[in-house]
Design an enzyme around this catalytic site. Structure first.
Site, PDB file in Angstrom:
ATOM      1  N   SER A 197      -8.159  74.526  48.961  1.00  0.00           N
ATOM      2  CA  SER A 197      -9.258  74.436  47.990  1.00  0.00           C
ATOM      3  C   SER A 197      -9.477  72.961  47.654  1.00  0.00           C
ATOM      4  CB  SER A 197      -8.831  75.210  46.739  1.00  0.00           C
ATOM      5  OG  SER A 197      -9.583  74.844  45.609  1.00  0.00           O
ATOM      6  N   TYR A 245      -3.359  77.960  39.991  1.00  0.00           N
ATOM      7  CA  TYR A 245      -4.231  77.956  41.183  1.00  0.00           C
ATOM      8  C   TYR A 245      -4.079  76.632  41.932  1.00  0.00           C
ATOM      9  CZ  TYR A 245      -8.515  78.542  43.951  1.00  0.00           C
ATOM     10  OH  TYR A 245      -9.415  78.667  44.980  1.00  0.00           O
TER      11      TYR A 245
HETATM   12  P1  NDP Z   1     -13.276  86.651  46.672  1.00  0.00           P
HETATM   13  O1  NDP Z   1     -12.833  87.059  45.313  1.00  0.00           O
HETATM   14  O2  NDP Z   1     -14.676  86.913  47.099  1.00  0.00           O
HETATM   15  O3  NDP Z   1     -12.300  87.257  47.768  1.00  0.00           O
HETATM   16  C1  NDP Z   1     -10.911  87.290  47.556  1.00  0.00           C
HETATM   17  C2  NDP Z   1     -10.338  88.277  48.537  1.00  0.00           C
HETATM   18  O4  NDP Z   1      -8.921  88.330  48.381  1.00  0.00           O
HETATM   19  C3  NDP Z   1     -10.861  89.667  48.309  1.00  0.00           C
HETATM   20  O5  NDP Z   1     -11.317  90.117  49.552  1.00  0.00           O
HETATM   21  C4  NDP Z   1      -9.658  90.479  47.840  1.00  0.00           C
HETATM   22  O6  NDP Z   1      -9.724  91.781  48.395  1.00  0.00           O
HETATM   23  C5  NDP Z   1      -8.505  89.680  48.428  1.00  0.00           C
HETATM   24  N1  NDP Z   1      -7.270  89.805  47.666  1.00  0.00           N
HETATM   25  C6  NDP Z   1      -7.001  89.377  46.399  1.00  0.00           C
HETATM   26  N2  NDP Z   1      -5.754  89.712  46.052  1.00  0.00           N
HETATM   27  C7  NDP Z   1      -5.213  90.356  47.125  1.00  0.00           C
HETATM   28  C8  NDP Z   1      -3.949  90.946  47.381  1.00  0.00           C
HETATM   29  N3  NDP Z   1      -2.956  90.954  46.453  1.00  0.00           N
HETATM   30  N4  NDP Z   1      -3.740  91.514  48.578  1.00  0.00           N
HETATM   31  C9  NDP Z   1      -4.710  91.527  49.528  1.00  0.00           C
HETATM   32  N5  NDP Z   1      -5.924  90.969  49.351  1.00  0.00           N
HETATM   33  C10 NDP Z   1      -6.166  90.403  48.150  1.00  0.00           C
HETATM   34  O7  NDP Z   1     -12.929  85.086  46.746  1.00  0.00           O
HETATM   35  P2  NDP Z   1     -13.366  83.930  47.740  1.00  0.00           P
HETATM   36  O8  NDP Z   1     -13.924  84.465  48.991  1.00  0.00           O
HETATM   37  O9  NDP Z   1     -14.129  82.961  46.953  1.00  0.00           O
HETATM   38  O10 NDP Z   1     -11.948  83.277  48.013  1.00  0.00           O
HETATM   39  C11 NDP Z   1     -11.238  83.440  49.227  1.00  0.00           C
HETATM   40  C12 NDP Z   1     -10.206  82.333  49.327  1.00  0.00           C
HETATM   41  O11 NDP Z   1     -10.872  81.076  49.323  1.00  0.00           O
HETATM   42  C13 NDP Z   1      -9.227  82.293  48.160  1.00  0.00           C
HETATM   43  O12 NDP Z   1      -7.953  81.902  48.622  1.00  0.00           O
HETATM   44  C14 NDP Z   1      -9.811  81.217  47.271  1.00  0.00           C
HETATM   45  O13 NDP Z   1      -8.843  80.611  46.461  1.00  0.00           O
HETATM   46  C15 NDP Z   1     -10.339  80.255  48.314  1.00  0.00           C
HETATM   47  N6  NDP Z   1     -11.361  79.334  47.844  1.00  0.00           N
HETATM   48  C16 NDP Z   1     -12.579  79.760  47.385  1.00  0.00           C
HETATM   49  C17 NDP Z   1     -13.536  78.838  47.013  1.00  0.00           C
HETATM   50  C18 NDP Z   1     -14.906  79.235  46.588  1.00  0.00           C
HETATM   51  O14 NDP Z   1     -15.674  78.339  46.181  1.00  0.00           O
HETATM   52  N7  NDP Z   1     -15.295  80.467  46.639  1.00  0.00           N
HETATM   53  C19 NDP Z   1     -13.277  77.401  47.063  1.00  0.00           C
HETATM   54  C20 NDP Z   1     -11.976  77.075  47.558  1.00  0.00           C
HETATM   55  C21 NDP Z   1     -11.065  78.011  47.927  1.00  0.00           C
HETATM   56  P3  NDP Z   1      -9.170  93.104  47.618  1.00  0.00           P
HETATM   57  O15 NDP Z   1      -9.535  92.960  46.179  1.00  0.00           O
HETATM   58  O16 NDP Z   1      -9.813  94.231  48.326  1.00  0.00           O
HETATM   59  O17 NDP Z   1      -7.692  93.091  47.845  1.00  0.00           O
END
Ligand code: NDP
Length: 252
Positions: free
Chosen positions: A142, A155
């Site tokens: 990130s 985070y």
């Molecule tokens: P979303 O909230 O859209 O997606 C997060 C995903 O993680 C979901 O699909 C969720 O699926 C899954 N998830 C969460 N907890 C668990 C778990 N315990 N087991 C399995 N799956 C899990 O977030 P983003 O797409 O924005 O983020 C994706 C990644 O990118 C993260 O690591 C985030 O920190 C990183 N990121 C995002 C940024 C942004 O601007 N959006 C910037 C920088 C980094 P489900 O609930 O079905 O399990």
């Protein structure tokens, strides 16, 4: 060089947001993508989306913070596909509070979901990579791997840790022909950041003002980097942390 036909990829949290964008890129390049997340309906919809994009996918219900669940994921990949070529450690959450308000349970939840999960998945995937004689790991960091924010202590710690885990794993596995890299997304429009914009006043505008590209990223912006780091095009690239951020990290 960018052809992924016949390759098997696991994308944690691949049922939405950045994970889905990356999964779509891999599927379009020919890989079979295993979507590994908890919400089965969302995962089934993501598999349909991969198929609409002309690719192939399947879904496995996984909690990445749970060791037994991750072991079952890799066992099912081995049974169904007999191999693993690409692992994207993308699943992540944030609990937005300053350090003095964040409880130990909340700290642990964020660290377990964002960082320990990547260790667990790498640990369980290694025998499959070894078996196939190659592997590609893409860990999602990130801007908080680089910068601080008052509302993201756990985070930011988890995302800083992701970069160092990437380097240690890259060195350990280099002679096994396994490349391990991190991607540092800038501000991408997803469910996670839609919530952030509700919770952090002025975030939307400050991101626009600081991002040289003058816009928020979309999940489509994440497809190309996933294909590059999963394909033979990156066979001599390992241990890096590549920002995909519209220039956010280099703005003075
Ligand atoms: P979303 O909230 O859209 O997606 C997060 C995903 O993680 C979901 O699909 C969720 O699926 C899954 N998830 C969460 N907890 C668990 C778990 N315990 N087991 C399995 N799956 C899990 O977030 P983003 O797409 O924005 O983020 C994706 C990644 O990118 C993260 O690591 C985030 O920190 C990183 N990121 C995002 C940024 C942004 O601007 N959006 C910037 C920088 C980094 P489900 O609930 O079905 O399990």
């Amino acid at each position: 060089m960018f052809d992924l036909k016949g390759r098997i990829a696991v994308v944690t949290g691949g049922n939405g947001g950045i994970g889905l964008g990356m999964a779509r890129g891999l599927a379009r390049a020919g890989a079979h993508v295993v979507i590994a997340a908890r919400n089965t309906e969302k995962s089934a919809a993501a598999v349909r989306e991969l198929e609409r994009a002309g690719g192939q996918g399947s879904a496995v219900n996984v909690d990445v913070a749970d060791e037994g669940s991750v072991t079952r994921l890799m066992d099912s990949v081995k049974t169904r596909h007999g191999r693993l070529d690409v692992l994207i450690n993308n699943a992540g959450i944030n609990i937005r509070k300053p350090v003095h308000e964040l409880s130990l349970a909340e700290w642990r939840q964020v660290i377990d979901t964002n960082l320990t999960s990547a260790y667990l998945c790498c640990h369980a995937a290694y025998p499959l990579f070894k078996r196939g004689g190659r592997g590609k790991v893409i860990n999602i960091g990130s801007m908080m791997s680089i910068f601080g924010a008052s509302f993201a202590p756990a985070y930011a710690a988890s995302k800083g840790g992701i970069v160092q885990l990437t380097k240690a794993t890259a060195v350990a596995w280099a002679t096994d022909n396994i490349q391990v890299n991190a991607v540092l997304p800038g501000w991408i429009d997803t469910e996670l950041t839609q919530n952030a914009r509700k919770q952090v006043k002025g975030l939307h505008e400050s991101v626009l003002a600081r991002t040289p590209a003058g816009r928020w990223g979309t999940i489509d912006d994440m497809e190309g980097i996933a294909v590059f780091l999963a394909s033979p095009a990156s066979d001599f690239v390992t241990g890096t942390a590549i920002p995909v951020d519209g220039g956010y990290a280099i703005k003075g």
